[in-house]
Design an enzyme around this catalytic site. Structure first.
Site, PDB file in Angstrom:
ATOM      1  N   CYS A  36       0.837  -1.200   0.000  1.00 55.69           N
ATOM      2  CA  CYS A  36       0.000   0.000   0.000  1.00 55.69           C
ATOM      3  C   CYS A  36       0.874   1.253   0.000  1.00 55.69           C
ATOM      4  O   CYS A  36       0.560   2.248  -0.657  1.00 55.69           O
ATOM      5  CB  CYS A  36      -0.923  -0.007   1.219  1.00 55.69           C
ATOM      6  SG  CYS A  36      -1.902  -1.515   1.360  1.00 55.69           S
TER       7      CYS A  36
HETATM    8  C1  BEZ Z   1       0.583  -5.158   1.972  1.00 54.88           C
HETATM    9  O1  BEZ Z   1      -0.190  -4.444   1.344  1.00 54.88           O
HETATM   10  O2  BEZ Z   1       1.771  -5.182   1.679  1.00 54.88           O
HETATM   11  C2  BEZ Z   1       0.085  -5.969   3.107  1.00 54.88           C
HETATM   12  C3  BEZ Z   1      -1.266  -5.956   3.403  1.00 54.88           C
HETATM   13  C4  BEZ Z   1      -1.732  -6.696   4.458  1.00 54.88           C
HETATM   14  C5  BEZ Z   1      -0.869  -7.424   5.226  1.00 54.88           C
HETATM   15  C6  BEZ Z   1       0.463  -7.430   4.943  1.00 54.88           C
HETATM   16  C7  BEZ Z   1       0.938  -6.694   3.877  1.00 54.88           C
END
Ligand code: BEZ
Length: 164
Positions: free
Chosen positions: A50
Site C-alpha cells: 500500500c
Molecule cells: C501489503 O499491502 O503489503 C500488506 C497488506 C496486508 C498485510 C500485509 C501486507
C-alpha cells in the site's frame, strides 16, 4: 454480497481529520454526491504494498485522472483518521488524494469488501479494491489479493477511463 456495478454506495459515516485535530464524521452521501470519484481501498496504512505502490500510484497519476474527468480521488482503509492523516503526510498526498478512515470497518462490511487478516495480527480489514463512482453509483469495480496492486492501481483505472 459484494457491491457490484450499478449498485449505490451505502449511506454511512466515514471519518476525516477535522480542523480541531480530531476525527470528523463525513457521510458517504456528501463524499460522492454529484461527483465522479476514483475510490480505492486497501488492507492498511503503512503496509508494504500500500505504501510502496498503491497509494503512490494514485498520487503520481492524480493530475491525469483529473484531466480525464475525475473530481475527487479517495483512499479508504480500516484505520483511524489519525493514522490515515499521518500516512497521507508521509506519502506527500498534499490535497491530491483524500485520506478517509473506515476505522470500524462499516464501509468494508456494508460493501462486502471486508478481509479478515486476524491470522496476521491485523484483524478485520478491507480488500484491495478500486471503484469509479459517479454520483454515488458504482460504474466500475476491481479487486485483487494482497500483495499486488495492479488491477486496482491508478494506471489500470486510467486505462479504463480512457477506454470508456
Ligand atoms: C501489503 O499491502 O503489503 C500488506 C497488506 C496486508 C498485510 C500485509 C501486507
Amino acid at each position: 454480497m459484494t457491491i457490484k456495478i450499478g449498485d449505490t454506495i451505502p449511506s454511512l459515516d466515514l471519518f476525516v481529520m477535522g480542523e480541531d485535530g480530531g476525527p470528523q464524521a463525513i457521510s458517504t452521501d456528501e463524499l460522492f454526491k454529484d461527483k465522479v470519484v476514483a475510490l480505492f481501498g486497501l488492507p492498511g496504512a503503512f503496509t508494504p504494498t500500500c505504501s510502496a505502490s498503491h497509494l503512490p500510484g494514485y498520487v503520481q497519476h492524480a493530475d491525469a485522472l483529473r484531466e480525464k474527468g475525475v473530481d475527487d480521488i479517495i483512499c479508504i482503509s480500516v484505520n483511524d483518521a489519525f493514522v490515515m492523516t499521518a500516512w497521507g503526510m508521509d506519502q506527500n498526498v498534499e490535497g491530491r488524494v483524500r485520506m478517509v478512515a473506515d476505522g470500524s470497518a462499516l464501509f468494508a462490511k456494508a460493501t462486502g469488501l471486508e478481509l479478515d487478516l486476524t491470522e496476521r495480527g491485523l484483524g478485520m480489514r478491507s480488500q484491495r479494491f478500486s471503484m469509479i463512482v459517479e454520483n454515488g453509483v458504482v460504474k466500475d469495480i476491481a479487486t485483487e489479493d494482497p500483495p499486488t496492486a495492479e488491477a486496482t492501481g491508478a494506471e489500470a483505472m486510467l486505462d479504463k477511463i480512457a477506454a470508456a
